[in-house]
Design a protein around this motif. Sequence first.
Motif, mmCIF file in Angstrom:
data_model
loop_
_atom_site.group_PDB
_atom_site.id
_atom_site.type_symbol
_atom_site.label_atom_id
_atom_site.label_comp_id
_atom_site.label_asym_id
_atom_site.label_seq_id
_atom_site.Cartn_x
_atom_site.Cartn_y
_atom_site.Cartn_z
ATOM 1 N N THR A 80 -11.031 0.249 -5.879
ATOM 2 C CA THR A 80 -9.684 0.340 -5.328
ATOM 3 C C THR A 80 -9.378 -0.854 -4.429
ATOM 4 O OG1 THR A 80 -10.523 1.772 -3.555
ATOM 5 C CG2 THR A 80 -9.516 2.853 -5.456
ATOM 6 N N PHE A 81 -10.399 -1.369 -3.747
ATOM 7 C CA PHE A 81 -10.238 -2.587 -2.945
ATOM 8 C C PHE A 81 -9.818 -3.755 -3.825
ATOM 9 C CE2 PHE A 81 -12.739 -6.497 -2.518
ATOM 10 C CZ PHE A 81 -12.114 -7.091 -1.424
ATOM 11 N N SER A 82 -10.522 -3.943 -4.938
ATOM 12 C CA SER A 82 -10.225 -5.053 -5.838
ATOM 13 C C SER A 82 -8.829 -4.942 -6.438
ATOM 14 C CB SER A 82 -11.275 -5.121 -6.956
ATOM 15 O OG SER A 82 -12.554 -5.385 -6.433
ATOM 16 N N ALA A 83 -8.467 -3.722 -6.852
ATOM 17 C CA ALA A 83 -7.154 -3.512 -7.451
ATOM 18 C C ALA A 83 -6.047 -3.802 -6.445
ATOM 19 C CB ALA A 83 -7.039 -2.081 -7.974
ATOM 20 N N TYR A 84 -6.254 -3.412 -5.197
ATOM 21 C CA TYR A 84 -5.231 -3.591 -4.167
ATOM 22 C C TYR A 84 -5.072 -5.052 -3.781
ATOM 23 C CZ TYR A 84 -2.987 -3.273 0.450
ATOM 24 O OH TYR A 84 -2.159 -3.443 1.529
ATOM 25 N N ILE A 85 -6.180 -5.701 -3.509
ATOM 26 C CA ILE A 85 -6.107 -7.057 -2.976
ATOM 27 C C ILE A 85 -5.740 -8.097 -4.042
ATOM 28 C CG2 ILE A 85 -8.508 -7.797 -3.297
ATOM 29 C CD1 ILE A 85 -8.391 -8.869 -0.411
ATOM 30 N N LYS A 86 -6.001 -7.791 -5.317
ATOM 31 C CA LYS A 86 -5.732 -8.741 -6.393
ATOM 32 C C LYS A 86 -4.485 -8.390 -7.200
ATOM 33 C CE LYS A 86 -10.639 -9.888 -6.884
ATOM 34 N NZ LYS A 86 -11.828 -9.879 -7.788
ATOM 35 N N ASN A 87 -3.724 -7.434 -6.727
ATOM 36 C CA ASN A 87 -2.537 -6.998 -7.458
ATOM 37 C C ASN A 87 -1.469 -8.098 -7.504
ATOM 38 O OD1 ASN A 87 -0.383 -5.435 -8.531
ATOM 39 N ND2 ASN A 87 0.318 -5.023 -6.434
ATOM 40 N N PRO A 88 -1.025 -8.523 -8.705
ATOM 41 C CA PRO A 88 -0.006 -9.575 -8.825
ATOM 42 C C PRO A 88 1.420 -9.032 -8.832
ATOM 43 C CG PRO A 88 -0.863 -9.071 -10.987
ATOM 44 C CD PRO A 88 -1.617 -8.180 -10.017
ATOM 45 N N ASN A 89 1.566 -7.705 -8.859
ATOM 46 C CA ASN A 89 2.889 -7.087 -8.966
ATOM 47 C C ASN A 89 3.248 -6.392 -7.658
ATOM 48 O OD1 ASN A 89 5.205 -5.690 -9.579
ATOM 49 N ND2 ASN A 89 4.404 -4.710 -11.419
ATOM 50 N N PRO A 90 4.162 -6.965 -6.855
ATOM 51 C CA PRO A 90 4.535 -6.343 -5.573
ATOM 52 C C PRO A 90 5.034 -4.914 -5.732
ATOM 53 C CG PRO A 90 5.398 -8.568 -5.709
ATOM 54 C CD PRO A 90 4.864 -8.243 -7.080
#
Length: 204
Positions: A80-90
């Motif tokens: 969940t950390f990776s998904a949150y911090i690397k999310n390209p879609n605001p």
Amino acid sequence: MSSKSQSSSVRGGLLVSATTQASPSGSRTTFPVHLRWPGSSASCSALIDSGAEGCFMDETWAREHDIPLSPTVLEMTSSTFSAYIKNPNPGLNDMLEKKLLKSLMKFDQYLLTPHLHELDQNPDVPQSSRHYLDGNSLSLADCNLLPKLNIVKVVCSDFEIPVALTGLTRYLTKAYQQDEFRYTCPKDSKILLAYHSVPKYLNK
């Protein structure tokens, strides 16, 4: 040739793989291990210097010996950390932030749940007082997770870990007081430089 399942996970402090480690005959370096848990025990050989990035136990072997497996706390927090911090879609930020918070809440509950050795000392202890995942000393699992949590605090300054998560707050406070973590943790400026192109940082 060694192989490891992509679905490897951390269960109760142990990394459990769905695929047995394999290596050419005669090239293995092993040492005897005796495992004990409430109500049973088992002996086996542990493969060392396998090139794996962590410590793994074959899930099939664990289930054959009735070794209790707990929910995948660390894997859930890391993913969940990776998904949150690397999310390209605001537009997904709010949803991913809620998922991260949910996993942190479960992790907090794990930290507050007494370990067996704590219950052995006091069966009526209401919650754990340990500093880290497995006790009061840093373990490999701590060294894998703590840098990720620190990156969240540095890079995602718009995300605050709730103080109500007392187990997690204690966990981070003790880590920042630990010389081994403080002296090996990169400076905030270096972390920001390394993550300057990460979408979450740019979209703050």
